[in-house]
Design a protein around this motif. Structure first.
Motif, short mmCIF file in Angstrom:
data_model
loop_
_atom_site.label_atom_id
_atom_site.label_comp_id
_atom_site.label_asym_id
_atom_site.label_seq_id
_atom_site.Cartn_x
_atom_site.Cartn_y
_atom_site.Cartn_z
N GLN A 75 0.89 -1.23 0.12
CA GLN A 75 0.02 0.05 -0.07
C GLN A 75 0.82 1.26 0.08
N LEU A 76 0.47 2.08 -0.91
CA LEU A 76 1.51 3.41 -1.19
C LEU A 76 0.43 4.57 -0.87
N GLY A 77 0.10 5.07 0.22
CA GLY A 77 -1.14 6.15 0.28
C GLY A 77 -2.25 5.78 0.07
N ARG A 78 -2.64 6.22 -0.89
CA ARG A 78 -4.24 5.59 -1.17
C ARG A 78 -4.41 4.50 -2.31
N THR A 79 -3.00 4.38 -2.78
CA THR A 79 -2.77 3.47 -3.72
C THR A 79 -2.16 2.24 -3.52
N ARG A 80 -2.58 0.91 -3.98
CA ARG A 80 -1.95 -0.29 -3.94
C ARG A 80 -1.20 -0.83 -5.07
N LEU A 81 0.22 -0.96 -4.81
CA LEU A 81 0.99 -1.31 -5.93
C LEU A 81 0.96 -2.98 -6.12
N ARG A 82 1.25 -3.22 -7.29
CA ARG A 82 1.22 -4.69 -7.65
C ARG A 82 2.47 -5.40 -7.26
N ASN A 83 3.53 -4.46 -7.37
CA ASN A 83 4.70 -5.28 -6.61
C ASN A 83 5.59 -3.94 -6.07
N ARG A 84 6.74 -4.26 -5.78
CA ARG A 84 7.53 -3.37 -4.99
C ARG A 84 8.88 -3.16 -5.88
N ILE A 85 8.72 -2.92 -7.19
CA ILE A 85 9.64 -2.58 -8.00
C ILE A 85 9.27 -1.33 -8.60
N VAL A 86 10.21 -0.25 -8.71
CA VAL A 86 9.98 0.99 -8.88
C VAL A 86 10.64 1.42 -10.45
N MET A 87 10.03 2.05 -11.35
CA MET A 87 10.81 2.63 -12.32
C MET A 87 11.40 4.03 -11.96
N SER A 88 12.64 3.91 -11.90
CA SER A 88 13.33 5.22 -11.38
C SER A 88 13.02 6.40 -12.36
N PRO A 89 13.21 7.75 -11.85
CA PRO A 89 12.87 8.62 -12.90
C PRO A 89 14.17 9.00 -13.78
N MET A 90 13.94 9.04 -15.11
CA MET A 90 14.98 9.05 -15.81
C MET A 90 14.97 10.11 -17.14
N THR A 91 15.62 11.04 -17.14
CA THR A 91 15.50 12.30 -18.30
C THR A 91 15.70 11.38 -19.51
N ARG A 92 14.97 11.81 -20.39
CA ARG A 92 14.93 10.99 -21.84
C ARG A 92 14.89 12.28 -23.01
N SER A 93 14.81 13.36 -22.65
CA SER A 93 14.48 14.62 -23.61
C SER A 93 13.90 14.16 -24.99
N ARG A 94 12.71 13.67 -24.71
CA ARG A 94 11.92 13.61 -26.10
C ARG A 94 10.67 14.29 -25.99
N ALA A 95 10.32 15.24 -25.27
CA ALA A 95 9.04 16.18 -25.21
C ALA A 95 9.23 17.02 -26.35
N HIS A 96 9.09 16.53 -27.48
CA HIS A 96 8.74 17.25 -28.71
C HIS A 96 7.48 17.95 -29.13
N GLY A 97 6.56 17.70 -28.20
CA GLY A 97 5.15 18.37 -28.43
C GLY A 97 5.08 19.85 -28.19
N PRO A 98 4.23 20.39 -28.65
CA PRO A 98 4.08 22.10 -28.36
C PRO A 98 4.29 22.46 -26.87
N ALA A 99 4.91 23.53 -26.74
CA ALA A 99 5.22 24.17 -25.34
C ALA A 99 5.75 23.06 -24.17
#
Length: 389
Positions: free
Chosen positions: A9-33
């Protein structure tokens, strides 16, 4: 003994497992603004098997952008674009937090998607997101920081590597507005469908700069003593928790981490104060990026009563299957994986079944298109190019 493949349980959300995808900059926000695009929705949806996805760093205001093509969460276009991402992840049963990252002095005038003069902008980020665009200027802006002290080193720009510039020191009013911008960006994240936000207080970016003893040379209430240098990260976290709820608010720290020219002479005194102030709030989790002092990590683990996420120190290597024992041994509640998630969209299943792990092509990690981004197959050979369909 806890299993990394058991729910939690994570706050109000239940996670299916305890493996986290860490934040990683990928520099692909090519959309407007400086907004995400459908390719980014595919990328995150492919990795929805993680117990928790934490996005790449998202700037809470235009001046918070450090690198080319990184996304924001401070205008209506960005909110709508992120909704494509969160809907795609939720459609696959995933949970996703937005990491809010203000890079502070780690930036360059040529990297901003849009620049503005802070004193010319009135009102909160939420107000700005709901109104017609306010006055902007297309001329480059100068990064801001706690003090006018340039980081040693270089940053990637569209013109290649360039030296860090001397930042403009935030005024007291500017600090207050920045805290408001973080809180408003968190509200925007919830509007965009995120399950919560993680504040980036690590890796030499703005909140970490205020904690440091070299980047922060202020003599007012925001600098000098441990009490003053911790004020920014504590007040920002409180403001976000008050805005969206503590159960949807998390914090990432990296004690003693010298990245981006950071010195923390007294980190063993600094971080216990941060935890003492924030632990009673009941945050969703604390995410520790371990660097040079594993024993101190365990001190923090004992001091933190809430959910503890660990990205372990791996000098010369990367977080791998052997680090699942951190959950099994009780050293952490969850463990976060970085680069292995790039090349293994189904990483939790591969870890569970002891399947071979693909290695990422880091020459394609930043910028570009689908190559090195959404074209890594699952262990069954499936290439989920249309993961958002």
């Amino acid at each position: 003994m806890a299993s990394p493949f058991n729910p939690i349980q994570l706050g109000r959300t239940r996670l299916r497992n305890r493996i986290v995808m860490s934040p990683m900059t990928r520099s692909r926000a090519h959309g407007p603004a400086a907004s995400p695009n459908p390719l980014m929705a595919t990328y995150y949806a492919q990795r929805a098997g993680a117990g928790l996805i934490v996005t790449e760093g998202i700037q809470p205001n235009p001046i918070g952008q450090g690198y080319p093509s990184t996304p924001g969460l401070h205008n209506r276009t960005q909110i709508a674009a992120w909704r494509q991402v969160t809907d795609a992840v939720h459609a696959r049963g995933g949970v996703i937090f937005a990491q809010l990252m203000h890079t502070g002095r780690v930036g360059h005038p040529t990297n901003y998607a849009e620049a503005y003069h802070p004193e010319a902008v009135a009102g909160s980020a939420t107000a700005r997101a709901s109104q017609a665009p306010l006055e902007t200027r297309k001329t480059p802006a100068t990064p801001v920081g706690p003090s006018p002290i340039a980081a040693q080193g270089q940053i990637f720009t569209a013109s290649g590597l360039q030296d860090f510039v001397t930042p403009v020191a935030l005024t007291d009013a500017g600090i207050t507005q920045t805290i408001t911008d973080f809180a408003d960006a968190a509200a925007n994240a919830i509007d965009a469908g995120f399950d919560g936000v993680e504040l980036h207080g690590a890796n030499g970016y703005l909140l970490h700069q205020f904690l440091s003893t070299n980047a922060n040379q202020r003599t007012d209430k925001w600098g000098g003593s441990v009490e003053n240098r911790t004020r920014m990260i504590i007040e920002t976290t409180r403001a976000v928790a008050e805005t969206i709820g503590a159960e949807r608010t998390a914090l990432r720290i990296s004690p003693g981490n010298p990245l981006n020219d950071i010195t923390e002479d007294d980190y063993r005194q600094t971080y216990p104060r941060v935890l003492t102030a924030l632990d009673p709030l009941g945050l969703a989790y604390l995410h520790v990026l371990e660097s040079t002092d594993p024993q101190f990590t365990q001190d923090l683990r004992q001091a933190w009563r809430g959910v503890f996420v660990l990205n372990p120190s791996t000098p010369g290597s990367r977080t791998g299957p052997e680090h699942l024992r951190l959950v099994e041994d009780g050293d952490s509640d969850l463990v976060s994986f970085g680069s292995l998630f790039i090349a293994n969209p189904d990483l939790p299943e591969r870890l569970r079944t002891h399947a071979p792990l693909a290695q990422p092509d880091m020459t394609k990690a930043y910028g570009g298109d689908a190559a090195g981004y959404t074209d890594y197959p699952t262990m069954h050979g499936d290439l989920e190019r249309e993961a958002t369909a």
